[in-house]
Write a protein that holds these residues in place. Structure first.
Motif, mmCIF file in Angstrom:
data_model
loop_
_atom_site.group_PDB
_atom_site.id
_atom_site.type_symbol
_atom_site.label_atom_id
_atom_site.label_comp_id
_atom_site.label_asym_id
_atom_site.label_seq_id
_atom_site.Cartn_x
_atom_site.Cartn_y
_atom_site.Cartn_z
ATOM 1 N N ALA A 68 -28.161 25.273 12.263
ATOM 2 C CA ALA A 68 -27.065 25.278 13.235
ATOM 3 C C ALA A 68 -26.703 23.862 13.673
ATOM 4 O O ALA A 68 -25.522 23.513 13.776
ATOM 5 C CB ALA A 68 -27.455 26.127 14.448
ATOM 6 N N ALA A 69 -27.714 23.034 13.918
ATOM 7 C CA ALA A 69 -27.444 21.657 14.341
ATOM 8 C C ALA A 69 -26.711 20.879 13.252
ATOM 9 O O ALA A 69 -25.802 20.087 13.538
ATOM 10 C CB ALA A 69 -28.745 20.957 14.705
ATOM 11 N N VAL A 72 -23.004 21.935 13.235
ATOM 12 C CA VAL A 72 -22.278 21.334 14.355
ATOM 13 C C VAL A 72 -22.016 19.862 14.084
ATOM 14 O O VAL A 72 -20.913 19.348 14.347
ATOM 15 C CB VAL A 72 -23.062 21.522 15.673
ATOM 16 C CG1 VAL A 72 -22.370 20.799 16.823
ATOM 17 C CG2 VAL A 72 -23.211 22.999 16.000
ATOM 18 N N ARG A 75 -19.212 19.521 11.642
ATOM 19 C CA ARG A 75 -17.922 19.800 12.277
ATOM 20 C C ARG A 75 -17.460 18.617 13.111
ATOM 21 O O ARG A 75 -16.291 18.224 13.064
ATOM 22 C CB ARG A 75 -18.037 21.042 13.156
ATOM 23 C CG ARG A 75 -16.722 21.506 13.765
ATOM 24 C CD ARG A 75 -16.939 22.703 14.655
ATOM 25 N NE ARG A 75 -17.696 22.344 15.834
ATOM 26 C CZ ARG A 75 -18.581 23.137 16.431
ATOM 27 N NH1 ARG A 75 -18.850 24.319 15.926
ATOM 28 N NH2 ARG A 75 -19.219 22.740 17.505
ATOM 29 N N ASP A 76 -18.389 18.010 13.854
ATOM 30 C CA ASP A 76 -18.012 16.883 14.711
ATOM 31 C C ASP A 76 -17.551 15.673 13.906
ATOM 32 O O ASP A 76 -16.689 14.921 14.351
ATOM 33 C CB ASP A 76 -19.191 16.489 15.608
ATOM 34 C CG ASP A 76 -19.348 17.437 16.790
ATOM 35 O OD1 ASP A 76 -18.555 18.397 16.886
ATOM 36 O OD2 ASP A 76 -20.269 17.230 17.598
ATOM 37 N N ALA A 149 -23.788 28.436 15.941
ATOM 38 C CA ALA A 149 -23.188 27.103 15.812
ATOM 39 C C ALA A 149 -21.722 27.110 16.223
ATOM 40 O O ALA A 149 -21.195 26.087 16.688
ATOM 41 C CB ALA A 149 -23.324 26.605 14.376
ATOM 42 N N GLN A 150 -21.059 28.261 16.090
ATOM 43 C CA GLN A 150 -19.649 28.325 16.478
ATOM 44 C C GLN A 150 -19.471 28.305 17.993
ATOM 45 O O GLN A 150 -18.367 28.061 18.489
ATOM 46 C CB GLN A 150 -18.999 29.605 15.906
ATOM 47 C CG GLN A 150 -19.303 29.874 14.454
ATOM 48 C CD GLN A 150 -19.187 28.641 13.578
ATOM 49 O OE1 GLN A 150 -18.193 27.922 13.637
ATOM 50 N NE2 GLN A 150 -20.212 28.384 12.768
ATOM 51 N N VAL A 152 -21.523 26.362 19.976
ATOM 52 C CA VAL A 152 -21.994 25.076 20.483
ATOM 53 C C VAL A 152 -20.810 24.120 20.536
ATOM 54 O O VAL A 152 -20.158 23.882 19.511
ATOM 55 C CB VAL A 152 -23.095 24.494 19.568
ATOM 56 C CG1 VAL A 152 -23.545 23.135 20.081
ATOM 57 C CG2 VAL A 152 -24.282 25.462 19.508
ATOM 58 N N ARG A 154 -20.413 20.741 21.133
ATOM 59 C CA ARG A 154 -20.486 19.405 20.529
ATOM 60 C C ARG A 154 -21.886 19.142 19.994
ATOM 61 O O ARG A 154 -22.859 19.779 20.412
ATOM 62 C CB ARG A 154 -20.131 18.322 21.551
ATOM 63 C CG ARG A 154 -18.691 18.353 22.001
ATOM 64 C CD ARG A 154 -18.431 17.323 23.084
ATOM 65 N NE ARG A 154 -17.065 17.401 23.559
ATOM 66 C CZ ARG A 154 -16.653 18.264 24.472
ATOM 67 N NH1 ARG A 154 -17.514 19.099 25.017
ATOM 68 N NH2 ARG A 154 -15.383 18.297 24.834
ATOM 69 N N GLY A 155 -21.960 18.169 19.096
ATOM 70 C CA GLY A 155 -23.242 17.837 18.508
ATOM 71 C C GLY A 155 -24.242 17.311 19.513
ATOM 72 O O GLY A 155 -25.445 17.541 19.372
ATOM 73 N N ALA A 158 -26.118 20.175 20.940
ATOM 74 C CA ALA A 158 -26.706 21.144 20.010
ATOM 75 C C ALA A 158 -28.211 21.286 20.205
ATOM 76 O O ALA A 158 -28.732 22.401 20.310
ATOM 77 C CB ALA A 158 -26.387 20.737 18.573
ATOM 78 N N PRO A 238 -13.392 19.680 15.355
ATOM 79 C CA PRO A 238 -14.177 19.317 16.545
ATOM 80 C C PRO A 238 -13.334 19.486 17.797
ATOM 81 O O PRO A 238 -12.099 19.413 17.762
ATOM 82 C CB PRO A 238 -14.529 17.844 16.303
ATOM 83 C CG PRO A 238 -13.464 17.354 15.390
ATOM 84 C CD PRO A 238 -13.086 18.515 14.509
#
Length: 252
Positions: A68-69, A72, A75-76, A149-150, A152, A154-155, A158, A238
């Protein structure tokens, strides 16, 4: 194609091994520590129950927190958004990540099992349920990680959010103490946890044939629900940076 994507993700894991070493090292260290201090170490079957619980912990750490991390973070940094502009379907990229994570979790679990056998002669009673539980559990937890993860934002949030959500589930799932010792309300929550059923299939607690098949059904149901949610809410962009009230009200 999925095989190639899985192999690519595995190469990324190998090139950045710190997270994997930490994820694999924690269950290995806990086995030795808990076996040394536990009052139940002389009970028949204790060491395999301990090994199975630590395998569950390792699967949760790798397939939930790490996967998951990483999603994220991708994505960021715009990786997922750029992939959408390529001919590669995004679902194949995510599927390759999940498959690679499952492979890593299985390898880590084998290492934990080998250590348990080498030090304490710990071995499972039912290999078929062990293999089925490990594969189904890793897939289910991995898909749950993709779904969470969807949510969260922002990184930078996370690690905190994922650890905070994982810890109570681990404590309720019979990893550190039997579910039967929990209060009634906590035991009811534990029966809904995928980690409880993963732990049961691995052999951490005696299970009847009905309980084993129920555990398989629960893991499949969690996989389907997590996949449906991830497809529904999947994000590639993001979130925009936060702006202060002064920035929003400043004249153009």
């Amino acid at each position: 194609m999925l095989y190639e994507l899985c192999a690519y993700q595995l190469r990324i894991f190998v090139r950045a091994p710190r997270t994997l070493i930490a994820a694999a090292g924690t269950p290995l260290a806990l086995i030795v520590l808990l076996a040394a201090i536990s009052d139940h170490a002389r009970e028949p079957g204790y060491h395999w129950r301990l090994v199975a619980s630590m395998i569950t912990l390792g699967v949760a750490s790798t397939c939930y927190t790490t996967l998951a991390a990483s999603l994220v973070a991708s994505r960021d940094t715009g990786v997922l958004k750029r992939l959408r502009a390529t001919p590669l379907p995004l679902w194949q990229h995510v599927g390759g990540r999940v498959a690679a994570t499952v492979v890593v979790a299985v390898v880590q679990s084998v290492l934990v099992g080998v250590l348990g056998f080498a030090l304490y002669s710990a071995r499972p009673a039912a290999w078929a349920w062990l293999i089925a539980g490990l594969l189904l559990g890793a897939i289910a937890v991995g898909l749950i990680g993709v779904a969470v993860a969807q949510l969260v934002p922002r990184g930078d949030a996370a690690a905190t959010l994922l650890s905070t959500t994982l810890l109570p589930v681990v404590l309720l799932s019979g990893v550190f103490f039997p579910v039967g010792e929990l209060p009634a309300w906590a035991a009811a929550l534990a029966e809904a946890s995928p980690l409880t059923h993963l732990n049961r299939l691995l052999g951490a607690a005696p299970a009847t044939l009905t309980e084993s098949w129920t555990a398989v059904a629960v893991l499949v149901a969690w996989s389907a629900a997590a996949l449906a949610f991830a497809l529904w809410r999947f994000r590639v962009d993001p979130l925009p940076p936060r702006t202060s009230r002064r920035d929003r009200t400043a004249p153009a």
